[in-house]
Write an enzyme that holds these catalytic residues in place. Structure first.
Site, PDB file in Angstrom:
ATOM      1  N   HIS A 456       0.881  -1.488   0.024  1.00  0.00           N
ATOM      2  CA  HIS A 456      -0.016   0.323   0.330  1.00  0.00           C
ATOM      3  C   HIS A 456       0.395   1.081   0.066  1.00  0.00           C
ATOM      4  O   HIS A 456       1.029   1.673   0.678  1.00  0.00           O
ATOM      5  CB  HIS A 456      -1.053  -0.367   0.980  1.00  0.00           C
ATOM      6  CG  HIS A 456      -1.799  -0.605   1.175  1.00  0.00           C
ATOM      7  ND1 HIS A 456      -2.228  -1.851   1.678  1.00  0.00           N
ATOM      8  CD2 HIS A 456      -3.349  -1.685   0.586  1.00  0.00           C
ATOM      9  CE1 HIS A 456      -3.199  -3.174   1.842  1.00  0.00           C
ATOM     10  NE2 HIS A 456      -3.426  -2.698   0.503  1.00  0.00           N
ATOM     11  N   ASN A 457       1.752   1.646  -1.346  1.00  0.00           N
ATOM     12  CA  ASN A 457       2.379   2.726  -1.021  1.00  0.00           C
ATOM     13  C   ASN A 457       2.130   3.429  -2.917  1.00  0.00           C
ATOM     14  O   ASN A 457       0.954   3.486  -3.025  1.00  0.00           O
ATOM     15  CB  ASN A 457       3.050   2.490  -1.694  1.00  0.00           C
ATOM     16  CG  ASN A 457       3.819   0.737  -2.397  1.00  0.00           C
ATOM     17  OD1 ASN A 457       3.877   0.371  -3.537  1.00  0.00           O
ATOM     18  ND2 ASN A 457       4.399   0.208  -2.486  1.00  0.00           N
ATOM     19  N   MET A 459       2.758   3.682  -5.409  1.00  0.00           N
ATOM     20  CA  MET A 459       2.669   2.710  -7.122  1.00  0.00           C
ATOM     21  C   MET A 459       1.779   2.143  -6.504  1.00  0.00           C
ATOM     22  O   MET A 459       1.225   2.237  -8.024  1.00  0.00           O
ATOM     23  CB  MET A 459       4.006   2.333  -7.163  1.00  0.00           C
ATOM     24  CG  MET A 459       4.110   1.534  -8.084  1.00  0.00           C
ATOM     25  SD  MET A 459       5.674   0.786  -8.107  1.00  0.00           S
ATOM     26  CE  MET A 459       6.364  -0.813  -6.924  1.00  0.00           C
ATOM     27  N   ASP A 499      -5.680   5.062  -0.541  1.00  0.00           N
ATOM     28  CA  ASP A 499      -4.906   4.581   0.820  1.00  0.00           C
ATOM     29  C   ASP A 499      -4.304   5.295   1.320  1.00  0.00           C
ATOM     30  O   ASP A 499      -3.462   5.063   1.081  1.00  0.00           O
ATOM     31  CB  ASP A 499      -4.042   2.987   0.156  1.00  0.00           C
ATOM     32  CG  ASP A 499      -5.156   1.437  -0.041  1.00  0.00           C
ATOM     33  OD1 ASP A 499      -5.754   1.729   0.539  1.00  0.00           O
ATOM     34  OD2 ASP A 499      -4.707   1.000  -0.950  1.00  0.00           O
ATOM     35  N   ASP A 610      -8.605  -2.018  -7.606  1.00  0.00           N
ATOM     36  CA  ASP A 610      -8.149  -1.924  -6.294  1.00  0.00           C
ATOM     37  C   ASP A 610      -7.562  -3.008  -6.289  1.00  0.00           C
ATOM     38  O   ASP A 610      -6.247  -3.596  -5.926  1.00  0.00           O
ATOM     39  CB  ASP A 610      -9.206  -1.530  -5.357  1.00  0.00           C
ATOM     40  CG  ASP A 610      -8.621  -1.546  -3.711  1.00  0.00           C
ATOM     41  OD1 ASP A 610      -7.366  -1.245  -4.179  1.00  0.00           O
ATOM     42  OD2 ASP A 610      -9.209  -2.408  -2.900  1.00  0.00           O
TER      43      ASP A 610
END
Length: 701
Positions: A456-457, A459, A499, A610
């Site tokens: 969850h970054n 990118m 996110d 997602d």
């Protein structure tokens, strides 16, 4: 008397005649019942000449003989024996067939065979065999005179030396048979066998020579058959399988040890970093305390009076603090190429005129090239990062757009440059009159708001935004749902920030530990509410307010759309959202007429984006799934360190990546992709890719 597994047999008839025969000859003269019993055990034996010296002794545990017998005398292989018949009324003074061995010590004594001269010089052949009721012993000479005895367990125990247990006693007996260290006395109808420590066995004359001889031969053959049967091979196979299982267990323990060592090393490194951070924070605390004291002195306040702190500023954000600067460090030359690719200058005035009208806001930071200038510059573009980024952007509208390369070639700027390119691709800057500087500020802050998590970054944010872009464009979602420009803006921003400020720990973890966020949002879509709240708080600051260009009603509509679709990404609500989608789709496909139906369809779009990794090309899918498992394991380590139960599929000591992926595809991915493909047929291809990726795990397993 069977002297060796490859050699001849000595047969003593009830007539007292002793013959020396090869096995093949014996099989021709034995009675029918005897042939049936012996033939399977002697088919592979061959005739030996009369010069062969037969040997005998003990059958050892590996099926071989030990201790040679005395040479047999005056035996000729050419002699033809009379018919050998087992007497119909033969008296058996022991019957050990089918009797279980009821004492563990019986296994220590294999069948024993040896020879020894008596005091008169005549050779006696002696056997000892454990049977169901005790110990059976027999002796026979070359004239066919037989002696036998049977001792029950009590009698054996009576003659056993007190200092020896049964195992020691029988091993000593076996050794003496092999080495012939015993003495034999024969007197009339009795033979005395005297072992070491004056242990004496008394054998009495037995007239039933044929029966005694037959039992001796059958015992030898049966012993050999048992010791050379397939059971031994099966036993070896079983032992090898056990060894292999033990080796696998050892390898697993070694792997587990390596994991633990790695975890310890990582924990030690984290502790070292935390101690450094702690030292830095202490220094900062000292500095802030000094500044506080100086400020209080300047304002005439008591530094110790904390009940009346300084009033906060009249306006400003109380959420996540933005970067020290509004924007990231920009690669202007790259931005010029991107803008020239999607929104080239109409004429020279776009490049040099004064910006006075709101319609000129899209030119506030970057002035594009003319189309012919752009083509010339791209043709002469040298090799390097810029060339790789522009090559990557060629696939902005394709399913396999590579955010990994974009991330590496733009100093971790995948979300910034992807967002900038997509806004240009949809022409949102000009159509909505978005201030380019505010957009650049917003993109920079969103990118900075993503943590360096394994999965969850920033990118991941860029990747989800790209898939939403693809569904609306190539999947014809915008056309079928009849979306307006501010709807497209809301969806791209929602995907970009879905996110934002993700801590790398899922909702279940926050609820389990009762974190501040779980308390703040009452355990309801904890992280999804947090992502939205942080971004909306950021947008309160005018220089980050991307909706500044929208009419109030459009801004409110875009905000409500963002809230609806981002909350739908909570997998805890998957069954609820997906169920509502299937029920609505079962009615009809005219979802563009009502706003609620439209937002439900958009929620399914962002949900697909997602978790679209399962439907991406295999190389991309494996990269993303590996990163996801890495983040799961990090949470599992956190839970283990807290003493909590490790969540499913998050225990690095029990990895089940393939199993978890296949289950997720079966119960979530495939049903959802198929349903979306029913509404947007252009997206059905993702189902086939997901099936291919699922088959990969079955091949690996």
């Amino acid at each position: 008397f069977f002297s060796a597994w490859f050699g001849p047999i000595v047969i003593v008839h009830d007539t007292g005649i002793v013959q020396f025969w090869s096995v093949s000859s014996v099989s021709n003269v034995l009675p029918k019942e005897s042939k049936r019993r012996m033939r399977p055990m002697i088919l592979n034996f061959e005739r030996k000449d009369t010069n062969h010296k037969p040997t005998g002794g003990t059958f050892t545990n590996n099926g071989k003989f030990a201790s040679p017998l005395e040479p047999l005398e005056n035996l000729s292989d050419s002699q033809t024996p009379p018919a050998l018949h087992e007497p119909e009324t033969a008296h058996h003074d022991r019957d050990h067939k089918n009797e279980p061995l009821s004492h563990d010590w019986l296994k220590f004594l294999p069948p024993l065979f040896t020879s020894c001269p008596d005091p008169t010089g005549k050779t006696l052949y002696i056997s000892a065999l454990v049977v169901g009721q005790g110990l059976y012993m027999s002796a026979i000479d070359l004239n066919g005179v037989c002696y036998t005895t049977t001792l029950n367990y009590t009698e054996v125990d009576r003659i056993r030396p007190m200092q020896q247990d049964f195992e020691t006693f029988f091993k000593a007996m076996e050794k003496q048979f092999q080495e012939r260290t015993f003495r034999v006395y024969r007197s009339g109808a009795k033979v005395m066998l005297i072992l070491k420590d004056d242990i004496c066995f008394s054998l009495l004359h037995n007239d039933d020579t044929a029966t005694v001889m037959w039992n001796m031969v059958s015992d030898v053959l049966e012993s050999f058959s048992l010791r050379t049967s397939d059971n031994s091979a099966e036993g070896v196979v079983q032992l090898r399988e056990q060894l292999e299982r033990l080796q696998n267990d050892i390898n697993e323990e070694i792997a587990r040890k390596k994991v633990l060592q790695s975890s310890i090393t990582r924990s030690e490194e984290e502790e070292r970093q935390n101690m450094q951070k702690y030292g830095s924070l202490q220094n900062e605390a000292v500095t802030l305390t000094q500044e506080w004291q100086q400020m209080c002195e300047a304002m005439g306040l008591d530094p110790a009076d904390l009940d009346n702190p300084l009033p906060p500023p009249a306006s400003g954000s109380y959420g996540r603090q933005p970067l020290a600067t509004d924007t990231r460090e920009l690669d202007i030359s790259l931005l010029v190429l991107l803008k020239s690719k999607y929104s080239p200058a109409n004429d020279e005035s776009d490049r040099f005129r004064e910006l006075e009208s709101p319609k000129d806001r899209w030119l506030k930071v970057v002035r594009p090239l003319l189309s012919n200038e752009y083509k010339t510059q791209m043709k002469n573009l040298p090799e390097g990062k810029t060339q790789l980024v522009m090559k990557c952007m060629e696939k902005l509208d394709e399913w396999d757009f590579d955010v990994w390369t974009l991330q590496d070639m733009t100093e971790q700027g995948s979300i910034f440059y992807a967002a900038y390119a997509m806004f240009l691709r949809w022409d949102l800057f000009r159509r909505l009159e978005i201030d380019e500087q505010i957009a650049i500020n917003f993109f920079s802050q969103v990118e900075a708001g993503y943590h360096p998590n394994a999965y969850h970054n920033s990118m991941h944010g860029a990747d989800v935004m790209h898939i939403v872009h693809y569904i609306l464009l190539k999947g014809q979602g915008k056309e079928k749902l009849q979306l307006k420009d501010h709807d497209v803006l809301a969806m791209l921003v929602a995907a970009m920030i879905h996110d934002f400020d993700h801590p790398g720990l899922n909702n279940n973890f926050h609820i389990k530990v009762q974190s501040y966020l779980s308390t703040l949002y009452n355990d309801r879509s904890v992280l999804e509410n947090h992502h939205l709240a942080e971004v909306f708080d950021l947008m309160k600051t005018p220089r980050f307010n991307l909706f500044h260009c929208l009419k109030p009603e459009h801004a409110l509509d875009a905000r409500e759309t963002m809230i609806e679709v981002v909350l739908a990404t909570d997998m805890g609500l998957h069954a609820k959202v997906f169920g509502a989608w299937k029920r609505r789709l079962a009615q009809n496909h005219t979802l563009h007429k009502r706003k609620d139906d439209q937002r439900l369809a958009l929620s399914m779009c962002i949900k697909m984006a997602d978790i679209s990794n399962c439907g991406r090309p295999l190389d991309m899918y494996l990269k993303w799934s590996t990163k996801l498992v890495e983040e799961f394991f990090a949470q599992g380590d956190n839970e283990r360190a807290r003493g909590d139960t490790v969540s499913p599929f998050m225990d690095r000591q029990q990895p089940h990546m393939g199993k978890g992926q296949v289950a997720f595809m079966n119960y979530v991915i495939l049903p959802m992709f198929e349903s979306i493909g029913e509404y947007l047929p252009e997206m059905m291809f993702a189902v086939d890719i997901a099936l291919t990726n699922k088959a990969y795990w079955k091949q690996v397993e």
